[in-house]
Motif scaffolding. Sequence first.
Motif, short mmCIF file in Angstrom:
data_model
loop_
_atom_site.label_atom_id
_atom_site.label_comp_id
_atom_site.label_asym_id
_atom_site.label_seq_id
_atom_site.Cartn_x
_atom_site.Cartn_y
_atom_site.Cartn_z
N ASN A 185 1.33 -1.05 6.44
CA ASN A 185 1.06 -2.48 6.25
C ASN A 185 2.17 -3.15 5.44
OD1 ASN A 185 -1.33 -1.90 7.52
ND2 ASN A 185 -2.57 -1.98 5.67
N ASN A 186 2.51 -4.37 5.84
CA ASN A 186 3.53 -5.13 5.12
C ASN A 186 3.30 -6.61 5.38
OD1 ASN A 186 5.61 -5.98 7.47
ND2 ASN A 186 4.94 -3.87 7.84
N TRP A 187 3.93 -7.43 4.57
CA TRP A 187 3.83 -8.88 4.78
C TRP A 187 5.23 -9.47 4.67
CZ3 TRP A 187 5.19 -12.85 1.47
CH2 TRP A 187 5.55 -12.47 0.17
N GLY A 215 0.80 -1.22 0.00
CA GLY A 215 0.00 0.00 0.00
C GLY A 215 0.83 1.27 0.00
N ASP A 216 0.42 2.22 0.86
CA ASP A 216 1.07 3.53 0.89
C ASP A 216 2.51 3.48 1.37
OD1 ASP A 216 -1.23 4.75 -0.05
OD2 ASP A 216 -2.02 5.14 1.95
N LEU A 217 2.87 2.45 2.14
CA LEU A 217 4.26 2.34 2.59
C LEU A 217 5.22 2.22 1.41
CD1 LEU A 217 6.37 2.08 4.84
CD2 LEU A 217 5.82 -0.36 4.98
N LYS A 218 4.76 1.63 0.31
CA LYS A 218 5.61 1.46 -0.87
C LYS A 218 6.00 2.80 -1.49
CE LYS A 218 4.93 -1.93 -3.69
NZ LYS A 218 4.31 -2.87 -4.65
N ASP A 219 5.20 3.86 -1.23
CA ASP A 219 5.57 5.18 -1.74
C ASP A 219 6.74 5.78 -0.98
OD1 ASP A 219 3.46 5.06 -3.55
OD2 ASP A 219 2.05 6.03 -2.18
N PHE A 220 6.93 5.32 0.26
CA PHE A 220 8.04 5.81 1.08
C PHE A 220 9.27 4.93 0.93
CE2 PHE A 220 10.26 6.23 5.22
CZ PHE A 220 10.51 7.59 5.20
N VAL A 221 9.07 3.62 1.03
CA VAL A 221 10.13 2.63 0.84
C VAL A 221 9.52 1.45 0.09
CG1 VAL A 221 11.70 1.02 1.96
CG2 VAL A 221 11.33 3.27 2.97
N SER A 222 10.02 1.19 -1.11
CA SER A 222 9.47 0.09 -1.91
C SER A 222 10.32 -1.18 -1.81
CB SER A 222 9.36 0.51 -3.38
OG SER A 222 10.62 0.84 -3.91
N ASN A 278 1.31 -7.92 8.54
CA ASN A 278 1.41 -6.91 9.59
C ASN A 278 0.48 -5.75 9.27
OD1 ASN A 278 3.76 -7.96 11.29
ND2 ASN A 278 4.63 -7.98 9.24
N TYR A 279 -0.62 -5.67 10.03
CA TYR A 279 -1.60 -4.60 9.85
C TYR A 279 -1.22 -3.46 10.77
CZ TYR A 279 -6.00 -2.07 10.21
OH TYR A 279 -6.96 -1.08 10.21
N MET A 280 -0.84 -2.31 10.18
CA MET A 280 -0.34 -1.18 10.97
C MET A 280 -0.95 0.12 10.47
SD MET A 280 3.72 -2.19 11.20
CE MET A 280 4.25 -3.77 11.85
#
Length: 209
Positions: free
Chosen positions: A196-198, A44-51, A183-185
């Motif tokens: 969120n990450n897996w 999700g949006d975390l990929k815009d910060f660190v992919s 990981n639901y964050m």
Amino acid sequence: MKQVRLIALLLTGIAVAALAPGAVQAQQGTVKLNVNYNISSPLGDLKDFVSNTSYRGWTGSVLYSVTDKVSVGLGTGYQDFYQKYPRDNYKLSSGEDISAVVSNSLQTIPILATGQYSFSPESSIQPYVGLGIGGNLVLYRQFLGEFGSDGTKFSFAARPEAGVYIPFRKGGPAGITVNAAYNYMPFNSFGISGLNNWGGGIGVKFPLR
């Protein structure tokens, strides 16, 4: 909140399983430590910060065996996300433009009440499911050329997982674990919406007493 109601329902299911008639009692009362090497991929949006996928992480838990099938305890861990982006033109909060290399860094440290359910505790390969719920300490840092910013935030976290435990010998108290987890964050700070990450891990489990 739908996610919280779902997590409460899952925890209730674990508690019911712990009290179910016919539960095997041979290992009741044991305390085990599980430590895993862990990798994780942003979603999700975390990929815009660190992919980039993070290969710098670990998870750990101390679990008390209520029955052979049900264990409860405390889980934690550490995951380090980092990415450097090539030089580009960026706009500062002051409105000025700058040509710079950007480095984004994010570390997560969960603290979770954890439960696990083993489907076949007497087998040589023992599949299980687990759920952790609690909080997540987030350490943020960004460098835009010579300009840096950082911050710390604590937020809600939940971690459903599935895996297998393979004892070194059948019925033995120690062995290898392999797992995958989501990981639901939920998160909304430092310009980031959601962490969120897996990922997955491999490690060892052994009794403390």
